[in-house]
Design an enzyme around this catalytic site. Structure first.
Site, PDB file in Angstrom:
ATOM      1  CG  ASP A   1       0.438   2.926  -4.600  1.00 49.69           C
ATOM      2  OD1 ASP A   1       0.902   3.492  -3.593  1.00 49.69           O
ATOM      3  OD2 ASP A   1       1.130   2.463  -5.513  1.00 49.69           O
TER       4      ASP A   1
ATOM      5  CE  LYS B   1      -2.269  -0.130   2.703  1.00 52.19           C
ATOM      6  NZ  LYS B   1      -1.461   0.842   1.946  1.00 52.19           N
TER       7      LYS B   1
ATOM      8  CD  GLU C   1      -0.796   0.585  -1.299  1.00 50.23           C
ATOM      9  OE1 GLU C   1       0.227   0.788  -0.636  1.00 50.23           O
ATOM     10  OE2 GLU C   1      -1.697   1.423  -1.408  1.00 50.23           O
TER      11      GLU C   1
END
Length: 313
Positions: A25, A23, A164
């Site tokens: 950022d 994931k 993240e």
């Protein structure tokens, strides 16, 4: 077209039906290449092509394709939203070109929605991913990041590396434009939060220089619950930039559905709750206010309606 959105996971999905990605950022962007022209669109549909000139070369890769991905800015090798914030709002081609040299971005392409005029959104994720990998999109400014079978191992690794979090995707899932789907599930590490600005306070010793913003989160009834005062990160140019964005939003009363404590309300200027910003904190205290919040940047890729949607999901 609007991008497909992930729901919040209550644990990393297990089993062969799922695949897992880092994931990032950054800023969600759709990259549309057609007839030698590239158009970059934010999650809200805003054309942000001028902001990221280092991605212009995508127009020369293929005649027709539509990619979904994330634009990230690296700070010490780690994607940083705060580092990206100064790139997101640039509308001057000249300034964007300068920043592309001093603060370059990378486009992480993780899905393929159209190729050579064929709409691929009804195809399963696995088929779209196979085509995406076959395109061999690699350069200093864009890449196709890897996927992983073991989500729990990736979750631990991303936490150790300061990333993240993880997004888990069902291999059979079609692409649902504009929808938040349980077929995509996000598991973040960072205690960052998107909030609306409902007011601001002047810097100590001044009357018109922004020193802190008063922020809120969805209250579950369509309004905004006061979540605290954010001053860290707003010194200098950042505060001036936010102050200019708040000037036309002035209103006479508080937009929050609950009472703002006197120590925060005295001397405050109220604004319409339309500006979304990203903050980092140590979570919420017993009163519901954010603990030691710090400003990271404006979320021009999100609207207040997006925050209500997430809270209701």
């Amino acid at each position: 077209m609007k991008p497909m959105l992930a729901s919040v996971a209550d644990g990393i999905p297990r089993g062969a039906d799922w695949v897992h990605e880092v994931k990032w950022d950054g800023m969600r962007v759709l990259a549309d290449v057609h007839d030698g022209r590239l158009v970059l669109s934010s999650r809200t549909g805003r054309d942000v092509s001028v902001s990221f000139p280092e991605l212009a070369g995508l127009a020369e890769t293929y005649d027709d394709l539509l990619l979904d991905g994330e634009v990230v800015a690296l700070d010490g090798g780690i994607p940083s939203f705060a580092a990206l914030a100064e790139r997101m709002h640039v509308s001057s081609a000249r300034k964007a070109a300068q920043l592309a040299t001093t603060r370059p971005v990378t486009f992480m392409a993780f899905d393929l929605l159209r190729l050579f005029g064929s709409d691929l959104t009804s195809q399963p994720w696995s088929a779209r991913r196979e085509l995406l990998e076959r395109l061999d999109l690699r350069s200093s400014a864009w890449q196709v990041p890897p996927v992983y079978d073991d989500g729990e191992e990736l979750f631990d690794a991303t936490r150790e590396q300061g990333l993240e979090g993880v997004v888990s995707k069902r291999r059979t899932s079609p692409y649902a434009p504009g929808r938040r789907s349980p077929d995509w599930r996000k598991s973040p590490h960072r205690a960052s939060l998107s909030v609306v600005v409902g007011g601001w306070r002047p810097e100590t010793g001044t009357t018109n220089r922004l020193g802190a913003v008063l922020v809120g989160t969805p209250d579950g009834a369509g309004g905004w619950e006061y979540a605290g005062r954010v001053g860290a990160g707003l010194a200098g140019a950042a505060g001036g930039r936010v102050g200019r964005m708040l000037e036309p939003l002035s209103r006479s009363d508080s937009p929050f559905s609950n009472e703002v404590p006197r120590e925060d309300a005295v001397g405050a200027f109220w604004v319409e709750p339309t500006l979304v910003v990203e903050v980092q904190s140590l979570g919420r205290g017993s009163t519901g206010k954010l603990r030691q919040p710090a400003y990271l940047g404006v979320r021009s890729d999100l609207t207040p309606a997006d925050l209500h949607e997430v809270s209701d999901a």
